[in-house]
Design an enzyme around this catalytic site. Sequence first.
Site, PDB file in Angstrom:
ATOM      1  N   LYS A  64       0.832  -1.216   0.000  1.00  8.73           N
ATOM      2  CA  LYS A  64       0.000   0.000   0.000  1.00  8.73           C
ATOM      3  C   LYS A  64       0.867   1.267   0.000  1.00  8.73           C
ATOM      4  O   LYS A  64       0.632   2.187  -0.776  1.00  8.73           O
ATOM      5  CB  LYS A  64      -0.955   0.012   1.211  1.00  8.73           C
ATOM      6  CG  LYS A  64      -1.948  -1.139   1.217  1.00  8.73           C
ATOM      7  CD  LYS A  64      -3.005  -0.983   2.311  1.00  8.73           C
ATOM      8  CE  LYS A  64      -2.472  -1.135   3.723  1.00  8.73           C
ATOM      9  NZ  LYS A  64      -2.014  -2.497   4.058  1.00  8.73           N
ATOM     10  N   ARG A  95     -10.167   0.688   7.586  1.00  7.60           N
ATOM     11  CA  ARG A  95      -9.807  -0.691   7.907  1.00  7.60           C
ATOM     12  C   ARG A  95     -10.982  -1.449   8.525  1.00  7.60           C
ATOM     13  O   ARG A  95     -10.856  -2.639   8.822  1.00  7.60           O
ATOM     14  CB  ARG A  95      -8.659  -0.701   8.912  1.00  7.60           C
ATOM     15  CG  ARG A  95      -7.265  -0.856   8.281  1.00  7.60           C
ATOM     16  CD  ARG A  95      -6.243  -0.787   9.398  1.00  7.60           C
ATOM     17  NE  ARG A  95      -5.018  -1.460   9.132  1.00  7.60           N
ATOM     18  CZ  ARG A  95      -3.904  -0.852   8.691  1.00  7.60           C
ATOM     19  NH1 ARG A  95      -3.911   0.420   8.396  1.00  7.60           N
ATOM     20  NH2 ARG A  95      -2.802  -1.557   8.548  1.00  7.60           N
ATOM     21  N   ARG A 138      11.258  -6.397   5.617  1.00 13.12           N
ATOM     22  CA  ARG A 138      11.095  -4.981   5.975  1.00 13.12           C
ATOM     23  C   ARG A 138      11.530  -4.755   7.429  1.00 13.12           C
ATOM     24  O   ARG A 138      12.119  -3.730   7.756  1.00 13.12           O
ATOM     25  CB  ARG A 138       9.628  -4.563   5.798  1.00 13.12           C
ATOM     26  CG  ARG A 138       9.389  -3.092   6.057  1.00 13.12           C
ATOM     27  CD  ARG A 138       8.010  -2.661   5.630  1.00 13.12           C
ATOM     28  NE  ARG A 138       6.991  -3.026   6.601  1.00 13.12           N
ATOM     29  CZ  ARG A 138       5.687  -2.789   6.448  1.00 13.12           C
ATOM     30  NH1 ARG A 138       5.257  -2.223   5.330  1.00 13.12           N
ATOM     31  NH2 ARG A 138       4.820  -3.137   7.369  1.00 13.12           N
ATOM     32  N   ARG A 157      10.579  -1.626  11.999  1.00 13.91           N
ATOM     33  CA  ARG A 157       9.253  -1.345  12.562  1.00 13.91           C
ATOM     34  C   ARG A 157       8.964  -2.324  13.686  1.00 13.91           C
ATOM     35  O   ARG A 157       9.144  -3.534  13.520  1.00 13.91           O
ATOM     36  CB  ARG A 157       8.183  -1.464  11.470  1.00 13.91           C
ATOM     37  CG  ARG A 157       7.859  -0.119  10.859  1.00 13.91           C
ATOM     38  CD  ARG A 157       6.849  -0.226   9.771  1.00 13.91           C
ATOM     39  NE  ARG A 157       5.571  -0.793  10.204  1.00 13.91           N
ATOM     40  CZ  ARG A 157       4.455  -0.697   9.502  1.00 13.91           C
ATOM     41  NH1 ARG A 157       4.458  -0.046   8.357  1.00 13.91           N
ATOM     42  NH2 ARG A 157       3.341  -1.253   9.934  1.00 13.91           N
ATOM     43  N   ARG A 200      -1.627  -9.398  12.915  1.00  9.58           N
ATOM     44  CA  ARG A 200      -2.122  -8.412  11.935  1.00  9.58           C
ATOM     45  C   ARG A 200      -2.876  -9.088  10.794  1.00  9.58           C
ATOM     46  O   ARG A 200      -3.866  -8.559  10.297  1.00  9.58           O
ATOM     47  CB  ARG A 200      -0.951  -7.567  11.406  1.00  9.58           C
ATOM     48  CG  ARG A 200      -0.495  -6.533  12.434  1.00  9.58           C
ATOM     49  CD  ARG A 200       0.923  -6.067  12.219  1.00  9.58           C
ATOM     50  NE  ARG A 200       1.091  -5.317  11.001  1.00  9.58           N
ATOM     51  CZ  ARG A 200       2.275  -5.195  10.378  1.00  9.58           C
ATOM     52  NH1 ARG A 200       3.353  -5.770  10.852  1.00  9.58           N
ATOM     53  NH2 ARG A 200       2.351  -4.496   9.271  1.00  9.58           N
TER      54      ARG A 200
HETATM   55  P1  AMP Z   1       0.121   0.442   8.603  1.00  9.06           P
HETATM   56  O1  AMP Z   1       1.299   1.364   8.582  1.00  9.06           O
HETATM   57  O2  AMP Z   1      -0.988   0.883   7.710  1.00  9.06           O
HETATM   58  O3  AMP Z   1       0.516  -0.995   8.399  1.00  9.06           O
HETATM   59  O4  AMP Z   1      -0.486   0.517  10.092  1.00  9.06           O
HETATM   60  C1  AMP Z   1       0.256   0.092  11.217  1.00  9.06           C
HETATM   61  C2  AMP Z   1      -0.654  -0.103  12.405  1.00  9.06           C
HETATM   62  O5  AMP Z   1      -1.279   1.156  12.746  1.00  9.06           O
HETATM   63  C3  AMP Z   1      -1.808  -1.069  12.203  1.00  9.06           C
HETATM   64  O6  AMP Z   1      -1.441  -2.418  12.420  1.00  9.06           O
HETATM   65  C4  AMP Z   1      -2.808  -0.574  13.258  1.00  9.06           C
HETATM   66  O7  AMP Z   1      -2.412  -0.985  14.546  1.00  9.06           O
HETATM   67  C5  AMP Z   1      -2.627   0.945  13.189  1.00  9.06           C
HETATM   68  N1  AMP Z   1      -3.534   1.558  12.186  1.00  9.06           N
HETATM   69  C6  AMP Z   1      -3.190   2.147  11.003  1.00  9.06           C
HETATM   70  N2  AMP Z   1      -4.277   2.568  10.343  1.00  9.06           N
HETATM   71  C7  AMP Z   1      -5.340   2.251  11.126  1.00  9.06           C
HETATM   72  C8  AMP Z   1      -6.745   2.399  10.978  1.00  9.06           C
HETATM   73  N3  AMP Z   1      -7.289   2.942   9.878  1.00  9.06           N
HETATM   74  N4  AMP Z   1      -7.543   1.946  11.991  1.00  9.06           N
HETATM   75  C9  AMP Z   1      -7.027   1.399  13.097  1.00  9.06           C
HETATM   76  N5  AMP Z   1      -5.713   1.197  13.293  1.00  9.06           N
HETATM   77  C10 AMP Z   1      -4.867   1.615  12.315  1.00  9.06           C
END
Ligand code: AMP
Length: 193
Positions: free
Chosen positions: A14, A89, A128, A134, A145
């Site tokens: 993404k 999400r 990654r 991370r 996840r």
């Molecule tokens: P990402 O960088 O998109 O993989 O997001 C990393 C983490 O941030 C996710 O595993 C969630 O814990 C949190 N997160 C990111 N976007 C959302 C969202 N729209 N709703 C809830 N938690 C989020």
Amino acid sequence: MKNIIIFGAPGSGKGTYSAEIKERYGMSHISTGEVLRAEIGRGTELGKTAAALIDKGQLVPDELIIKILADIYDQQPMGRGVIFDGFPRTIPQAEALKEMLAERGHDMGYMIELVVDEQTLMQRLLSRAAKEGRTDDNEDTIKARFDVYHQQTEPLIKWFEKEGMRHTFHWEGSKEKMLEGIFDFLDRMRDNG
Ligand code: AMP
């Protein structure tokens, strides 16, 4: 340009494809994951709540993320379209996004779904972890996840389908091939207004 929602499992690319789309079409990009990591970095209340959940692979509660989204959206330059990466999400987040955009007379635009097999996703996320460090890219959190994705996020695919927004792109072995398909689609959409 209409808005774009980039959708897919953890590790589906993404962030990578958002950056490419942003560059080609001059759109702006909202990554809720990056927003939350910045809040953690600044030590805000939201950051403190988010940190524990992110490290467990859980989602931040809908109301917290929905609350900050409109402000972030309103800070973007208008007219060129926004790429939403990692949001929505859950179904309540999607409903909230639809309402927030409708209040502004804006369209949700296109949902771009990235489909990648789970073994490739796991390999990518582990590599990654080695590169970016991370905290949520370790094997246990990655599995959590994936579970969260299947339970809470995947049901959105039908929601987007009903909205007539879903456009699916399958991993074809290279980033270049994926980009070719996505750009081809977006070029056609842009030409058609
Ligand atoms: P990402 O960088 O998109 O993989 O997001 C990393 C983490 O941030 C996710 O595993 C969630 O814990 C949190 N997160 C990111 N976007 C959302 C969202 N729209 N709703 C809830 N938690 C989020």
